[in-house]
Design a protein around this motif. Structure first.
Motif, short mmCIF file in Angstrom:
data_model
loop_
_atom_site.label_atom_id
_atom_site.label_comp_id
_atom_site.label_asym_id
_atom_site.label_seq_id
_atom_site.Cartn_x
_atom_site.Cartn_y
_atom_site.Cartn_z
N SER A 1 39.28 45.37 27.82
CA SER A 1 38.18 44.43 27.52
C SER A 1 36.87 45.11 27.18
O SER A 1 35.99 44.48 26.61
CB SER A 1 37.93 43.53 28.73
OG SER A 1 39.03 42.71 28.97
N LYS A 2 36.68 46.35 27.56
CA LYS A 2 35.37 46.96 27.41
C LYS A 2 35.41 47.97 26.26
O LYS A 2 35.09 47.61 25.14
CB LYS A 2 34.93 47.58 28.75
CG LYS A 2 35.14 46.65 29.97
CD LYS A 2 34.25 45.48 29.99
CE LYS A 2 34.47 44.33 30.96
NZ LYS A 2 34.99 44.49 32.28
N GLY B 1 44.68 40.79 31.47
CA GLY B 1 43.35 41.27 31.83
C GLY B 1 43.42 41.95 33.19
O GLY B 1 44.35 41.73 33.97
N GLY B 2 42.42 42.78 33.46
CA GLY B 2 42.34 43.38 34.78
C GLY B 2 42.23 42.31 35.86
O GLY B 2 42.72 42.48 36.98
N ASP B 3 41.60 41.20 35.53
CA ASP B 3 41.39 40.14 36.52
C ASP B 3 42.69 39.64 37.13
O ASP B 3 42.76 39.38 38.33
CB ASP B 3 40.62 38.97 35.91
CG ASP B 3 39.13 39.26 35.78
OD1 ASP B 3 38.68 40.33 36.23
OD2 ASP B 3 38.40 38.40 35.24
N TYR C 1 36.41 40.49 43.54
CA TYR C 1 37.20 41.04 44.66
C TYR C 1 37.14 40.12 45.88
O TYR C 1 38.17 39.76 46.46
CB TYR C 1 36.71 42.43 45.10
CG TYR C 1 36.56 43.47 44.01
CD1 TYR C 1 37.26 43.40 42.82
CD2 TYR C 1 35.70 44.56 44.21
CE1 TYR C 1 37.11 44.37 41.84
CE2 TYR C 1 35.56 45.54 43.24
CZ TYR C 1 36.25 45.44 42.06
OH TYR C 1 36.09 46.41 41.11
N ALA D 1 37.55 50.13 35.22
CA ALA D 1 37.37 49.27 34.03
C ALA D 1 36.45 49.94 33.01
O ALA D 1 36.56 49.67 31.81
CB ALA D 1 36.81 47.91 34.44
N TYR D 2 35.55 50.80 33.48
CA TYR D 2 34.57 51.43 32.59
C TYR D 2 34.77 52.94 32.47
O TYR D 2 33.85 53.68 32.16
CB TYR D 2 33.15 51.12 33.08
CG TYR D 2 32.88 49.64 33.12
CD1 TYR D 2 32.45 48.97 31.98
CD2 TYR D 2 33.12 48.90 34.27
CE1 TYR D 2 32.25 47.61 31.99
CE2 TYR D 2 32.93 47.53 34.30
CZ TYR D 2 32.49 46.89 33.16
OH TYR D 2 32.30 45.55 33.17
N ASN E 1 30.36 48.11 39.21
CA ASN E 1 29.68 47.00 38.56
C ASN E 1 29.08 46.11 39.63
O ASN E 1 29.82 45.68 40.50
CB ASN E 1 30.72 46.23 37.72
CG ASN E 1 30.11 45.12 36.91
OD1 ASN E 1 28.90 44.95 36.85
ND2 ASN E 1 30.97 44.33 36.28
N ASP F 1 38.99 50.83 40.67
CA ASP F 1 38.81 50.01 39.47
C ASP F 1 38.05 50.84 38.43
O ASP F 1 36.84 51.03 38.54
CB ASP F 1 38.05 48.73 39.85
CG ASP F 1 37.84 47.80 38.66
OD1 ASP F 1 38.03 48.22 37.51
OD2 ASP F 1 37.47 46.63 38.92
N THR G 1 41.23 48.46 31.79
CA THR G 1 41.21 47.24 30.97
C THR G 1 41.00 47.57 29.50
O THR G 1 40.43 48.62 29.17
CB THR G 1 40.10 46.28 31.45
OG1 THR G 1 40.12 45.12 30.60
CG2 THR G 1 38.72 46.91 31.35
N ARG H 1 42.72 39.67 26.60
CA ARG H 1 43.21 39.69 27.96
C ARG H 1 44.35 40.66 28.20
O ARG H 1 45.52 40.26 28.33
CB ARG H 1 43.64 38.26 28.45
CG ARG H 1 42.70 37.12 28.11
CD ARG H 1 41.28 37.36 28.57
NE ARG H 1 41.23 37.63 29.99
CZ ARG H 1 40.51 38.61 30.53
NH1 ARG H 1 39.76 39.39 29.79
NH2 ARG H 1 40.52 38.80 31.82
N PHE I 1 31.71 44.03 42.13
CA PHE I 1 32.30 42.97 41.31
C PHE I 1 32.68 41.78 42.22
O PHE I 1 33.45 41.96 43.16
CB PHE I 1 33.53 43.55 40.63
CG PHE I 1 34.04 42.79 39.44
CD1 PHE I 1 33.19 42.16 38.55
CD2 PHE I 1 35.41 42.75 39.18
CE1 PHE I 1 33.69 41.48 37.44
CE2 PHE I 1 35.91 42.08 38.07
CZ PHE I 1 35.04 41.45 37.20
C1 LIG Z 1 35.40 43.70 33.24
C2 LIG Z 1 35.88 44.17 34.55
C3 LIG Z 1 37.25 44.15 34.91
C4 LIG Z 1 38.38 43.63 34.09
O1 LIG Z 1 38.10 42.65 33.20
P1 LIG Z 1 39.26 41.98 32.37
O2 LIG Z 1 38.55 41.43 31.19
O3 LIG Z 1 39.87 40.93 33.23
O4 LIG Z 1 40.26 43.03 32.02
C5 LIG Z 1 37.62 44.68 36.13
N1 LIG Z 1 36.70 45.17 36.96
C6 LIG Z 1 35.42 45.22 36.66
C7 LIG Z 1 34.47 45.81 37.62
C8 LIG Z 1 34.95 44.69 35.46
O5 LIG Z 1 33.64 44.70 35.21
#
Ligand SMILES: *Cc1c(COP(=O)(O)O)cnc(C)c1O
Length: 359
Positions: A217-218, A85-87, A114, A191-192, A164, A189, A215, A226, A111
């Protein structure tokens, strides 16, 4: 706790992350893709999982997937790193570039992960608040002034684009000047990014201090699996490899992600439909009296409403779960609704209108 020694001060005072997950008919709270992976792609995934040797450790760097991502982005495999996952990669960023005596430049509201990672790693945080009157844009001149006046003001920064939970991207021109103004690591980042259609990927070759986070995930419907990745210079990726857990990306997730990535055109078509829904939702919300809906480049809409927490409760009573930011700093009276299926979005709009009329 009295029969076990306390954790370090920075850990013991932390409140664990709570995604505020509650059962609901419509989950419009976590910016997930409302559509799961379709049956034909799942069948291919099952065939790939059948080939996985469960008794063997996975390829630590997920090289097959890494290669696919590198090819799609026109960069070398050594410039890509896959994470759990990005996390995980966000945490690795704080591990590698943060630490005691080091400083993280943050742009709240953003987010929350961070700042949490900075706290976990005993990294100091320098906050430059986004400007609410300007749809939460970054105060660009202030950032560039800080870079110009003090080279040691910070060691790394993470800039979410789109941000976000506020919604808009940062302009590429600003990110370019920011990268040139400092030798600190700047993570963008994205992610979107599939919902904004805008990436700073083209700035990679000229800026060794840029890392881009993405990521699955979206847009790719894999929040439950993940997988995330970074694109950066080979030198930066090497630092990440030093701090990461070698086997954090399991073989099953690697197999799933390879199949989904091979079918990315299918998912990107779905993204286009969600972008159209976002436009429709924004228009409908802007016609409602008593709501300020912020513009969005992502798959959610942030909105301000009087009695926001009561509105959240009302929506939840109708089976709709949105994210309540009304007690977060600078986001007073704000809720965030993720773009769902057309039916879920209609149910949300109807419930929101009913709440407004009931006051
Ligand atoms: C969802 C999200 C991520 C990454 O999420 P993972 O599910 O861990 O890949 C990273 N940055 C932002 C701002 C997000 O909203």
């Amino acid at each position: 706790m009295d029969r076990v020694r306390k954790t370090a001060d920075n850990i013991s005072k932390i409140v664990p992350y709570d995604p505020k997950y509650l059962p609901a008919d419509a989950f419009l709270s976590a910016n997930e893709n409302p559509n799961d992976v379709p049956d034909d792609i799942r069948a291919e995934i099952s065939a790939e999982i059948d080939k996985v040797q469960f008794n063997r450790y996975p390829d630590p760097l997920a090289n097959e997937l890494r290669e696919m991502i590198a090819d799609a982005n026109g960069i070398d495999r050594e410039c890509v790193l896959v994470g759990n996952g990005g996390d995980e990669l966000l945490f690795d960023t704080a591990l590698a570039w943060g630490g005691p005596g080091r400083i993280f430049l943050n742009f709240p509201p953003t987010f929350s992960v961070y700042a949490a990672n900075a706290n976990l790693t005993n990294t100091d945080v320098l906050n430059i608040e986004r400007v609410p009157e300007n749809d939460f844009a970054i105060d660009e001149e202030r950032v560039l002034d800080i870079c110009a006046s003090d080279k040691a003001a910070f060691d790394f920064s993470i800039l979410a684009s789109p941000n976000n939970p506020t919604g808009l991207i940062s302009p590429e021109g600003f990110i370019d000047r920011f990268l040139q103004a400092t030798d600190a690591l700047i993570m963008v980042d994205e992610a979107y990014y599939e919902f904004s259609g805008q990436s700073v990927r083209c700035l990679l070759s000229a800026n060794e201090n840029l890392a881009i986070l993405r990521t699955f995930s979206k847009a790719f419907s894999l929040a439950g699996v993940r997988i995330g990745y970074i694109m950066a210079s080979e030198e930066v990726i090497r630092e990440y490899i030093k701090v990461r857990q070698p086997y954090s990306v399991d073989a099953v997730s690697q197999a799933i992600a390879r199949v989904v990535f091979a079918h990315r055109d299918y998912f990107l078509a779905g993204t286009k439909r969600m972008i159209a829904e976002r436009g429709r939702m924004l228009e409908a919300m802007r016609r409602m009296e008593g709501i300020k809906a912020f513009p969005s480049d992502a798959n959610w809409i942030l909105f301000r409403i009087d009695d926001a927490h009561r509105c959240w409760e009302y929506l939840y009573s109708k089976g709709i779960l949105v994210r309540d930011f009304s007690s977060s700093r600078s986001l007073e009276d704000c809720l965030r609704v993720s773009i769902g299926t057309r039916g879920q979005n209609d149910a949300f709009l109807e419930a929101l209108q009913a709440f407004l009329c009931s006051r």
